[in-house]
Scaffold this motif. Structure first.
Motif, short mmCIF file in Angstrom:
data_model
loop_
_atom_site.label_atom_id
_atom_site.label_comp_id
_atom_site.label_asym_id
_atom_site.label_seq_id
_atom_site.Cartn_x
_atom_site.Cartn_y
_atom_site.Cartn_z
N GLN A 133 0.94 4.10 -2.99
CA GLN A 133 0.73 5.53 -2.75
C GLN A 133 1.88 6.36 -3.30
N LYS A 173 0.83 -1.21 0.00
CA LYS A 173 0.00 0.00 0.00
C LYS A 173 0.87 1.26 0.00
N ASP A 174 1.95 1.22 0.78
CA ASP A 174 2.88 2.37 0.80
C ASP A 174 3.49 2.59 -0.57
N THR A 202 -1.37 14.37 -1.43
CA THR A 202 -1.99 13.51 -0.42
C THR A 202 -1.94 14.20 0.95
N THR A 248 0.09 7.33 -6.80
CA THR A 248 -0.65 8.53 -6.40
C THR A 248 0.24 9.78 -6.39
#
Length: 341
Positions: free
Chosen positions: A86, A82-83, A98, A90
């Motif tokens: 991101q 997930k890190d 963010t 993202t």
């Protein structure tokens, strides 16, 4: 006679303090840090203790902006994924601001407000004056460098002028072409760092063969320094205080202490040496500093030296001189080693 001698010594200490403070900019300083992927607050708290030791300041003065992780433990691969998503998609590809970016913007602006507001000078209506000489030395690692670049785009040129940015293994590079008003910018990369190859400006500098010689727009030296990996393991060499980046961090800590460190040291000899280093470091000062430089270099320092010769044994002076020369050789050797890379 003793009273006169103590009075004379006190006056020299004040002169030395004022001179060195002038060379250092006489400005409030804050040390800022943002971490990369996979760091819990416990990790960052421990890291800040090490940074405080390297930079010669109390850990309370290391002000960090925590880049939170989705990892519940060091073995949480799902959280690590997930890190990475991101950071890689993202923030890197979509360039979205963010919550971590917004938190860093707020963090930096709070520090800028602290160092730019003088508590001793106020105008008649009670509003404090602005001190444009304040400095924020901001350190960013890995994803933290990417977050820093996104945050810098929201800050003004005036705010940039109070920032020094140092990145280690950054997922983005802080360059003069994009941020020309920064007080200083430097990007450290181990040549086996995986992130080096996803940052076009850094990889292009490495391939050019003039990595350490690239000049920034304001003449403050190169933007990139490439380091030979110490362990050979890309993941280990990528760590901010791993075997490779810890050497560069130690050099930055020494540079910080020489530039912004306390003037009144434990030894009179080391204080005089600090004044001499600062004088040599800022020989080419603006005209407005020339008078102070001449006074400190040709009046205060010689008088102090004469006093030391009269009241300190030759052995003590030689010991302090040897220690200072060893430290200077370490600094020059580090610069020479990185200049060849």
């Amino acid at each position: 006679n003793i009273k006169r001698m103590l009075t004379f010594l006190f006056i020299l200490l004040i002169i030395s303090y004022a001179t060195a403070k002038f060379y250092a900019g006489d400005c409030p300083i804050r040390l800022s840090f943002i971490n990369g992927i996979g760091y819990t607050k416990r990790h960052v708290d421990s890291l800040c203790v090490d940074l405080g030791s390297l930079f010669g300041i109390n850990v309370e003065r290391v002000r960090y902006c925590h880049n939170p992780t989705a990892m519940s433990s060091d073995a949480d691969l799902i959280g690590y994924g997930k890190d990475l998503t991101q950071a890689g998609i993202t923030q890197k590809l979509l360039k979205r601001d963010t919550p971590e970016v917004e938190a860093l913007v707020l963090h930096l602006r709070e520090l800028i407000d602290e160092v730019s507001t003088s508590p001793s000078l106020k105008i008649s209506d009670g509003i404090r004056t602005r001190n444009e000489s304040g400095r924020i030395v901001h350190i960013a690692h890995s994803q933290g460098a990417l977050i820093t670049c996104l945050a810098l785009r929201q800050l003004s040129a005036r705010e940039h002028s109070m920032l020094e940015v140092i990145t280690f293994g950054g997922a983005a590079a802080v360059t003069a072409s994009e941020f020309p008003h920064l007080r200083r910018r430097i990007n450290y990369y181990s040549t086996n760092d995986p992130l080096l190859y996803i940052v076009p400006s850094a990889y292009g500098a490495l391939r050019s063969g003039f990595a350490s010689l690239l000049s920034s727009a304001d003449g403050n030296g190169g933007e990139f320094i490439f380091l030979n990996p110490r362990s050979g393991d890309p993941l280990e060499d990528h760590q901010i205080l791993g075997p490779t980046y810890s050497v560069a961090m130690a050099w930055e800590g020494q540079n910080f202490q020489i530039t912004y460190g306390p003037t009144l040291s434990k030894s009179i000899v080391s204080t005089a040496m600090l004044d001499a280093v600062l004088a040599l470091r800022y020989v080419l000062v603006p005209v407005k500093k020339a008078v102070v430089y001449v006074f400190g270099r040709f009046v205060a320092l010689p008088v102090w030296s004469a006093f030391l010769l009269a009241h300190v044994t030759v052995t003590e002076i030689l010991q302090a001189l040897v220690a200072w020369m060893v430290h200077l050789c370490d600094v020059l050797l580090f610069r020479q080693m990185n200049g060849r890379q």
